[in-house]
Design a protein around this motif. Structure first.
Motif, mmCIF file in Angstrom:
data_model
loop_
_atom_site.group_PDB
_atom_site.id
_atom_site.type_symbol
_atom_site.label_atom_id
_atom_site.label_comp_id
_atom_site.label_asym_id
_atom_site.label_seq_id
_atom_site.Cartn_x
_atom_site.Cartn_y
_atom_site.Cartn_z
ATOM 1 N N UNK A 217 29.520 71.600 55.744
ATOM 2 C CA UNK A 217 28.447 71.838 54.775
ATOM 3 C C UNK A 217 29.020 72.159 53.405
ATOM 4 N N UNK A 218 28.349 71.648 52.375
ATOM 5 C CA UNK A 218 28.747 71.997 51.021
ATOM 6 C C UNK A 218 27.984 73.261 50.632
ATOM 7 N N UNK A 219 28.691 74.372 50.588
ATOM 8 C CA UNK A 219 28.037 75.668 50.430
ATOM 9 C C UNK A 219 28.410 76.270 49.084
ATOM 10 N N UNK A 220 27.443 76.905 48.419
ATOM 11 C CA UNK A 220 27.766 77.653 47.197
ATOM 12 C C UNK A 220 27.911 79.114 47.585
ATOM 13 N N UNK A 221 28.910 79.771 47.007
ATOM 14 C CA UNK A 221 29.056 81.209 47.278
ATOM 15 C C UNK A 221 29.091 81.965 45.964
ATOM 16 N N UNK A 222 28.160 82.886 45.840
ATOM 17 C CA UNK A 222 28.135 83.766 44.682
ATOM 18 C C UNK A 222 27.552 85.087 45.118
ATOM 19 N N UNK B 194 25.708 83.355 49.788
ATOM 20 C CA UNK B 194 26.097 81.975 50.069
ATOM 21 C C UNK B 194 24.835 81.145 50.312
ATOM 22 N N UNK B 195 24.841 79.891 49.895
ATOM 23 C CA UNK B 195 23.618 79.118 50.103
ATOM 24 C C UNK B 195 23.922 77.657 50.367
ATOM 25 N N UNK C 75 37.814 89.287 53.113
ATOM 26 C CA UNK C 75 37.691 88.732 54.474
ATOM 27 C C UNK C 75 36.382 87.955 54.616
ATOM 28 N N UNK C 76 35.301 88.568 54.113
ATOM 29 C CA UNK C 76 33.978 87.940 54.262
ATOM 30 C C UNK C 76 33.956 86.576 53.578
ATOM 31 N N UNK C 77 34.456 86.522 52.364
ATOM 32 C CA UNK C 77 34.414 85.253 51.614
ATOM 33 C C UNK C 77 35.243 84.186 52.332
ATOM 34 N N UNK C 78 36.424 84.581 52.798
ATOM 35 C CA UNK C 78 37.288 83.607 53.484
ATOM 36 C C UNK C 78 36.616 83.091 54.753
ATOM 37 N N UNK C 79 36.026 84.013 55.501
ATOM 38 C CA UNK C 79 35.383 83.598 56.765
ATOM 39 C C UNK C 79 34.185 82.690 56.501
ATOM 40 N N UNK C 80 33.436 82.984 55.456
ATOM 41 C CA UNK C 80 32.269 82.138 55.142
ATOM 42 C C UNK C 80 32.750 80.735 54.776
ATOM 43 N N UNK C 81 33.843 80.657 54.043
ATOM 44 C CA UNK C 81 34.372 79.326 53.664
ATOM 45 C C UNK C 81 34.820 78.562 54.912
ATOM 46 N N UNK C 82 35.439 79.290 55.852
ATOM 47 C CA UNK C 82 35.878 78.632 57.098
ATOM 48 C C UNK C 82 34.682 78.078 57.887
ATOM 49 N N UNK C 83 33.657 78.931 58.016
ATOM 50 C CA UNK C 83 32.471 78.525 58.799
ATOM 51 C C UNK C 83 31.784 77.329 58.136
ATOM 52 N N UNK C 84 31.733 77.341 56.817
ATOM 53 C CA UNK C 84 31.078 76.239 56.093
ATOM 54 C C UNK C 84 31.838 74.952 56.325
ATOM 55 N N UNK C 85 33.168 75.055 56.280
ATOM 56 C CA UNK C 85 34.006 73.875 56.500
ATOM 57 C C UNK C 85 33.813 73.343 57.913
ATOM 58 N N UNK D 194 24.885 77.615 60.746
ATOM 59 C CA UNK D 194 25.730 78.235 59.704
ATOM 60 C C UNK D 194 25.149 79.590 59.273
ATOM 61 N N UNK D 195 23.836 79.572 59.029
ATOM 62 C CA UNK D 195 23.099 80.763 58.603
ATOM 63 C C UNK D 195 23.325 81.919 59.587
ATOM 64 N N UNK D 196 23.243 81.598 60.879
ATOM 65 C CA UNK D 196 23.405 82.648 61.890
ATOM 66 C C UNK D 196 24.850 83.137 61.950
ATOM 67 N N UNK D 197 25.779 82.206 61.787
ATOM 68 C CA UNK D 197 27.188 82.613 61.856
ATOM 69 C C UNK D 197 27.574 83.481 60.655
ATOM 70 N N UNK D 198 27.042 83.146 59.495
ATOM 71 C CA UNK D 198 27.352 83.954 58.302
ATOM 72 C C UNK D 198 26.800 85.383 58.490
ATOM 73 N N UNK D 199 25.593 85.468 59.040
ATOM 74 C CA UNK D 199 24.999 86.787 59.274
ATOM 75 C C UNK D 199 25.860 87.590 60.249
ATOM 76 N N UNK D 200 26.379 86.891 61.256
ATOM 77 C CA UNK D 200 27.219 87.547 62.256
ATOM 78 C C UNK D 200 28.488 88.105 61.599
ATOM 79 N N UNK D 201 29.054 87.323 60.696
ATOM 80 C CA UNK D 201 30.264 87.775 59.985
ATOM 81 C C UNK D 201 29.968 89.096 59.281
ATOM 82 N N UNK D 202 28.798 89.143 58.607
ATOM 83 C CA UNK D 202 28.446 90.357 57.862
ATOM 84 C C UNK D 202 28.376 91.559 58.791
#
Ligand SMILES: Cc1cc2nc3c(=O)[nH]c(=O)nc-3n(C[C@H](O)[C@H](O)[C@H](O)COP(=O)(O)OP(=O)(O)OC[C@H]3O[C@@H](n4cnc5c(N)ncnc54)[C@H](O)[C@@H]3O)c2cc1C
Ligand code: SF4
Ligand code: SF4
Lengths: 92, 467
Positions: free
Chosen positions: B370-375, B385-386, B356-366, B403-411
């Motif tokens: 933003x071109x985001x790397x996830x590892x 993610x960076x 779920x986390x990975x999918x949501x991060x990809x959605x938020x990045x899109x 983006x940074x704040x939204x990813x943190x919120x997802x977590x």
């Protein structure tokens, strides 16, 4: 300094090169290691100092740092060019 | 800086540098953040540290401890008027005891060097941040660092038995806390309060660390999955198989391709990457290798590479180890000649919520374009993610911050945390507040600020970090 600066700009400051550098510990500060040297090169056109020159002239040009650098930065090549730049500044 | 000149009398001139060009080398982090300081000092003993701190206390000078300055959260950066205390000259390994399973070290010892020494005994220090070659004991303790083997060995919290510290008070009090034994009930656990405190409570000068035998044998498997769901199914099956892998690492397909281009790793990238390392007896190598290989293929991995010899395994790690350099490399390619800032998230979610986390991060990045790397170290649910952008591009910066704040919120929403191992520093102070707010625990921040005041009444030690 074109080559030296373009090499130095690619540095990500990760420091992975420091443990293999033979001059870092004897030098006593970060300027005597590859991470420090490439950063000093970026500042060189603006200013220099005795410690900076020491840091650049103590490099052994051994290339050990490039072997482990994830960006494969040619520190020795950059240092060579920086030394030439310093010499030209001295003679002008 | 006049005070620094006076410090030369206290400490010796060879232990203080005020040349601004050299001081500048201690004022930048790999994240792209930078600042300034007045001087760098190089203590060679706990006594030196005590003298520095006592001097700083009397003259109200702020001090900023540093190991290798590889922090990615702003935690090791000084401020204009302060002095950096670099522990690089305190780099002695004091003693190793295999019977006690301990090692005593000074704070400036690099984890990589420590492992070279321990290998002579067939032992290791198991915490291995991606920066293991360069990270110092003091930096890793104060950063609360983890690493690739986090799923098995946890973080520094689990491996520090005792500390020698200097307190930021009038006399620079030297103090030993903790024990040399695994079991230790010494009142409130001050050791674990200092671990992860990001240099804000005390200066660590020496540590007694636990060590552990090197695994007898290790099987490494690297697999690429066109579908994220398949990768997660393989991951879940490994987790449910009553084995505790040493390492489980993830990179999404785009990131793996970047890393491949940046590193020329000897593998073909055909989908999202899962890298697994499982330790076993020598006799079980073939069985474990076959099991991992079959499991990955059954879950539709397109390519599977396995290795049992250390030098072959290391090749399979090349891609993963190139994650951070690849992120910067491509930032440089995209924005040539620009100074970059890299925002590297450090969230963790319960492993059951990873997909779920990975999918949501990809959605938020899109959404933010933003071109985001996830590892990340998915074995323990830790994702990095960076995004990289030019420091002077205000539009990109505001997108990246959002983006940074939204990813943190997802977590946090998935039951996780905003920082697993890199710490709060200056970059994640707002996120920490948001996380505690969400938990209904704002009071915890007050407690933390109170603790800071007790340790550091004048607020001279690494101010502006964490709380
Ligand atoms: C490429 C790359 C990969 C990374 N991978 C990981 C990873 O996988 N896991 C992870 O956890 N981190 C990772 N990091 C972040 C960082 O490298 C680690 O947290 C590392 O342990 C920091 O060590 P250091 O010596 O550089 O500490 P520094 O950055 O110098 O300091 C870290 C903190 O500790 C404080 N400090 C340092 N020494 C002392 C001392 N003696 N006494 C008191 N306070 C002190 C500093 O003030 C600062 O707050 C990575 C960084 C990079 C660049
Ligand atoms: S080339 Fe110079 S900087 Fe690089 S490792 Fe050798 S001595 Fe150190
Ligand atoms: S290893 Fe390369 S990129 Fe990293 S600090 Fe050294 S020169 Fe810079």
């Amino acid at each position: 300094m074109k080559y030296a600066v373009s090499e130095a700009r690619r540095c990500v400051l990760c420091g992975f090169c420091e443990p293999v550098c033979p001059t870092l510990y004897p030098g006593g500060h970060r300027g005597h290691g590859p991470r420090g040297r490439v950063q000093l090169i970026l500042l060189l056109e603006g200013s220099s100092s005795r410690l900076v020159e020491e840091a650049l002239y103590t490099c052994l040009l051994c290339g050990a740092c490039t072997q482990v650098c994830p960006a494969k930065i040619d520190v020795a090549g950059a240092v060579r060019e920086a030394r030439a730049f310093l010499r030209s500044k001295l003679s002008s | 800086m006049r005070a620094a000149e006076r410090l030369k009398d206290v400490l010796g001139a060879d232990k203080v540098i005020t040349d601004p060009l050299i001081v500048n080398l201690y004022s930048r982090e790999p994240s792209g953040l930078s600042s300034r300081a007045g001087a760098v000092v190089f203590p060679e003993s706990s006594k030196d540290v005590s003298k520095i701190v006592s001097f700083a206390y009397k003259h109200n000078i702020k001090v900023f401890p540093q190991g290798s300055t590889t922090s990615l959260s702003g935690s090791s950066l000084p401020a204009e008027e302060g002095i950096v205390i670099s522990f690089e000259r305190m780099n002695r390994i004091l003693s190793v005891s295999v019977v006690d399973s301990t090692v005593d070290v000074e704070a400036g010892v690099r984890l990589g060097d420590l492992n070279v020494e321990l290998a002579r005994y067939g032992y290791m220090f198991p915490i291995d941040p991606g920066s293991v070659a360069v990270a110092t004991v003091g930096g890793a303790i104060n950063g609360g660092s983890g690493g690739l083997r986090g799923a098995r060995y946890g973080t520094m919290t689990n491996w520090v038995l005792g500390l020698k510290v200097v307190l930021p008070d009038e006399s620079g009090t030297e103090l030993r806390v903790g024990c040399r034994t695994t079991k230790c009930r010494q009142g409130y656990d001050l050791v674990r309060l200092i671990v992860g405190s990001e240099g804000t409570l005390a200066l660590v000068t020496e540590a007694t660390l636990k060590i552990t035998p090197m695994p007898e044998a290790v099987v490494t498997a690297l697999a690429f999955f066109p579908e994220l769901e398949d990768l997660y199914a393989a991951y879940k099956e490994i987790k449910e198989s009553r084995v505790q892998p040493l390492i489980l690492e993830f990179m999404d397909e785009e990131t793996a391709r970047l890393a491949k281009e940046a590193s020329a790793a000897p593998v073909e990238v055909e989908g999202h990457m899962l890298l697994a390392a499982v330790d076993c007896n020598r006799e079980a190598l073939d069985r474990v290798e076959a099991w991992l290989s079959e499991l990955m293929r059954r879950h539709n991995a397109k390519r599977v590479y396995t290795a049992v010899k250390p030098e072959e395994s290391e090749k399979l790690f090349t891609l993963r180890r190139s994650l951070f350099p690849a992120q910067v490399f491509f930032g440089n390619k995209r924005y040539p000649g620009k100074r970059l800032m890299v925002i590297l998230e450090d969230i963790a979610v319960p492993p059951s919520r990873l997909l779920e986390a990975i999918k949501k991060i990809r959605e938020v990045s899109e959404k933010h374009g933003l071109q985001v790397s996830i590892g990340g170290h998915v074995g323990d649910g830790n994702l990095h993610p960076s995004v990289a952008f030019p420091l002077d591009d205000e539009v990109m910066k505001s997108k990246a911050v959002a983006w940074h704040e939204e990813v943190a919120k997802i977590a946090v929403e998935l039951g996780g945390t905003v920082s697993a191992e890199h710490g709060i520093g200056t970059l994640k102070k707002g996120l920490l507040e948001a996380e505690l707010e969400k938990l209904g625990s704002r009071k915890a921040l007050e407690l933390m600020r109170g603790i800071k005041r007790v340790f550091d009444p004048k607020g001279i030690l690494n101010p502006g970090k964490v709380v």
